[in-house]
Design an enzyme around this catalytic site. Structure first.
Site, PDB file in Angstrom:
ATOM      1  CG  ASP A 193      -9.378   0.591   4.699  1.00 16.34           C
ATOM      2  OD1 ASP A 193      -9.307  -0.067   3.768  1.00 16.34           O
ATOM      3  OD2 ASP A 193      -8.721   0.491   5.928  1.00 16.34           O
ATOM      4  CE  LYS A 225      -3.771  -2.259   2.175  1.00 13.33           C
ATOM      5  NZ  LYS A 225      -4.662  -2.715   3.317  1.00 13.33           N
ATOM      6  CD  GLN A 242      -3.734  -4.386   6.308  1.00 11.29           C
ATOM      7  OE1 GLN A 242      -3.794  -3.206   5.670  1.00 11.29           O
ATOM      8  NE2 GLN A 242      -4.100  -5.454   5.955  1.00 11.29           N
TER       9      GLN A 242
HETATM   10  N1  GUN Z   1      -7.279  -6.440   6.078  1.00 13.04           N
HETATM   11  C1  GUN Z   1      -7.653  -7.028   5.099  1.00 13.04           C
HETATM   12  N2  GUN Z   1      -8.122  -6.179   4.125  1.00 13.04           N
HETATM   13  C2  GUN Z   1      -7.960  -4.701   4.444  1.00 13.04           C
HETATM   14  C3  GUN Z   1      -8.482  -3.736   4.048  1.00 13.04           C
HETATM   15  O1  GUN Z   1      -8.778  -3.655   2.963  1.00 13.04           O
HETATM   16  N3  GUN Z   1      -8.088  -2.698   5.009  1.00 13.04           N
HETATM   17  C4  GUN Z   1      -7.634  -2.609   6.036  1.00 13.04           C
HETATM   18  N4  GUN Z   1      -7.545  -1.550   6.688  1.00 13.04           N
HETATM   19  N5  GUN Z   1      -7.439  -3.890   6.800  1.00 13.04           N
HETATM   20  C5  GUN Z   1      -7.500  -5.074   6.039  1.00 13.04           C
END
Ligand code: GUN
Length: 287
Positions: free
Chosen positions: A119, A52, A96
């Site tokens: 998100d 990311k 995350q």
């Molecule tokens: N954990 C697994 N997928 C995601 C996501 O799209 N965003 C976040 N913040 N955590 C995750």
């Protein structure tokens, strides 16, 4: 049978996003900023946040990486999110998931300002999505819609079967698909569904986000169906340098003999999730 190239679609969209970032800098003097918070050292999470952050920088955005020890308290994390909410250099905040067990997901998500919730996880954004108001769409579901369209399918009027009811993928995706814009008929299957194949055999689109390899096999599909595999499972494999390989939730081998199109793992949904995160961050910075 077509393999849906998520990397290619992601590259196309990321070029557009990078152009949007360049323009925003030039016209308004604003650089989109994304804060990525990782608590602990779960190997899959480390690999996701690294990807990311890299994508963010490649798109010309400002990335603030905040890596905290697994012993960080809920209060400390909530306080950090509060500080980022009022930081003008930061337009998007991502924590995350999963966070360590002593921290409640809900406490952290609720702390994120809906205006910086790139998100799309906060109750405010989930509610806005459900009633069709402008909001940050959740990244994986949004990316999946782009992938299905990229595969050449018109979603309207189709029957989609979604397997898995997580808050991150299954539930929001089912809600998104049934909105007027996409107009699909949706069946949401989960661990309480006695015979998933009864539904998948009728499906034009099968989206599997169950977290278990081989949840979908070729014999469960209608010929020509589009299969979107959201699973990322690490299988021990001594022949690989890292000692494991990644497989999805669908059995690629048997599904590819029946499906019309299928996303590979890796290289399908994953790159699109990150791309839609960049998309939302650019939107957030535009204000
Ligand atoms: N954990 C697994 N997928 C995601 C996501 O799209 N965003 C976040 N913040 N955590 C995750």
């Amino acid at each position: 049978m077509k393999t849906i190239d998520g990397k290619q679609l992601a590259a196309n969209l990321r070029a557009e996003i990078a152009e949007g970032v360049r323009k925003l800098k030039e016209e308004k003097g604003v650089t989109p900023g994304l804060a990525v918070i990782l608590v602990g050292d779960n190997p899959a999470s480390v690999s996701y946040v690294t990807a990311k952050e890299k994508a963010c920088v490649e798109a010309g955005m400002y990335s603030r990486e905040i890596r905290l020890p697994g012993t960080t308290s809920e209060d400390e994390l909530v306080k950090l999110v509060g500080d980022l909410n009022s930081d003008p250099a930061i337009h998007g905040i991502l924590v995350q998931l999963p966070v360590p067990k002593h921290i409640r997901d809900k406490a952290v998500i609720d702390a994120i300002s809906p205006e910086k919730d790139v998100d799309g996880f906060t109750p405010v954004n989930v509610g806005r999505m459900l009633i069709g108001e402008k909001c940050f769409l959740p990244c994986t579901p949004h990316g999946i819609i782009k992938l299905i369209e990229f595969a050449g399918m018109d979603i309207r009027g189709k029957h989609a079967v979604v397997i898995g009811r997580s808050n991150i993928v299954g539930k929001p995706f089912a809600a998104l698909l049934s909105r007027k814009e996409t107009n699909a008929t949706v069946t949401l299957c989960h661990t309480g569904t006695p015979d998933i194949s009864k539904f998948t055999r009728e499906a034009d689109i099968v989206v599997v986000a169950a977290g278990r390899p081989n949840t979908v096999t070729g014999d469960m599909l209608k010929p020509g169906a589009v299969v979107i595999d959201v699973g990322v499972n690490r299988i021990p494999d001594a022949t690989r340098p890292k000692g494991f390989r990644l497989v999805g939730d669908a059995d690629f081998e048997s599904c590819s003999k029946v499906a019309g199109a299928i996303t590979p793992v890796p290289g399908g949904v994953g790159p699109m999730t990150i791309t839609m995160l960049l998309w939302n961050t650019l939107e957030a910075a535009r204000g």
